[in-house]
Design an enzyme around this catalytic site. Structure first.
Site, PDB file in Angstrom:
ATOM      1  N   SER A   1       0.832  -1.196   0.000  1.00 59.91           N
ATOM      2  CA  SER A   1       0.000   0.000   0.000  1.00 59.91           C
ATOM      3  C   SER A   1       0.877   1.261   0.000  1.00 59.91           C
ATOM      4  O   SER A   1       1.693   1.441  -0.901  1.00 59.91           O
ATOM      5  CB  SER A   1      -0.938  -0.055   1.210  1.00 59.91           C
ATOM      6  OG  SER A   1      -1.883   0.970   1.180  1.00 59.91           O
TER       7      SER A   1
ATOM      8  N   HIS B   1      -2.447  -1.325  -4.217  1.00 58.54           N
ATOM      9  CA  HIS B   1      -3.910  -1.347  -4.330  1.00 58.54           C
ATOM     10  C   HIS B   1      -4.430   0.084  -4.252  1.00 58.54           C
ATOM     11  O   HIS B   1      -3.667   1.027  -4.090  1.00 58.54           O
ATOM     12  CB  HIS B   1      -4.550  -2.240  -3.254  1.00 58.54           C
ATOM     13  CG  HIS B   1      -4.373  -1.763  -1.845  1.00 58.54           C
ATOM     14  ND1 HIS B   1      -4.872  -2.438  -0.758  1.00 58.54           N
ATOM     15  CD2 HIS B   1      -3.767  -0.657  -1.316  1.00 58.54           C
ATOM     16  CE1 HIS B   1      -4.581  -1.789   0.354  1.00 58.54           C
ATOM     17  NE2 HIS B   1      -3.906  -0.716   0.047  1.00 58.54           N
TER      18      HIS B   1
END
Length: 203
Positions: free
Chosen positions: A107, A132
């Site tokens: 992330s 993501h």
């Protein structure tokens, strides 16, 4: 299993003793490595951690503006705003910031890994990278929920554009690949352009 109290964790930090002209001097291991221009970004990215990282980056710039800084990352990600404080400082300061993934960079951790100086971004062989879209949740009146949804979509588009610039991937590929959790091995992270090379040894 409960997390250990911070006081216990601090007590477990190794100390390094050095001989100087004035006698012995002891440092905790992280302060000693900071002298070698090494910073650790470990754990959840949040405001307190971001402030510490930013302070270390600014300190090392003031010490030697022309020497590289080495940022070692092992993080599951976290707050976008805290991560952007670190990212913007990395781009703002004069020294190149070389990023190294050890363990995982997921992330926001992966975004900061990709944001290192071009040609100086690395993964250790068994590390993992995950990209993501930003996560968000909000409760309240429908109008407020709509405002927050618009903000999250704006952040998502901005992060995708920046990741496209750092990796060299087309924006539509980034949008597709960040739509869901996308895990990569160290080798795949090199191929994707998140990092520039795999480090197997100092040689």
């Amino acid at each position: 299993m409960h997390n250990a109290p911070e006081s216990v964790l601090n007590a477990l930090v190794p100390m390094v003793v050095e001989q100087t002209a004035k006698g012995e001097r002891s440092y905790d291991i992280y302060s000693r490595l900071l002298k070698e221009r090494v910073i650790f970004l470990v754990g959840q990215v949040e405001e307190h951690m971001a402030n510490l990282i930013v302070a270390q980056l600014l300190f090392l710039e003031s010490e030697s503006p022309d020497k590289d800084i080495y940022l070692y990352i092992n993080s599951p990600g976290g707050s976008v705003t805290a991560g952007m404080a670190i990212y913007d400082t990395m781009q703002f300061i004069k020294p190149n910031v070389s990023t190294v993934c050890m363990g995982q960079a997921a992330s926001m951790g992966a975004f900061l890994l990709a944001g290192g100086a071009k040609g100086k971004r690395h993964c250790l062989p068994n590390s993992r990278v995950m990209i993501h879209q930003p996560l968000g949740g909000f409760q309240g009146q429908a109008s407020d929920i709509a405002i927050h949804a618009k903000e999250i979509l704006g952040i998502k588009n901005k992060l995708n554009q920046m990741l496209a610039e750092h990796t060299g991937q087309p924006l539509d590929i980034i949008e597709r690949d960040t739509d869901r959790d996308n895990f990569m091995s160290a080798t795949q992270a090199v191929e994707y352009g998140i990092v520039d090379s795999l480090l197997t040894s100092r040689g």
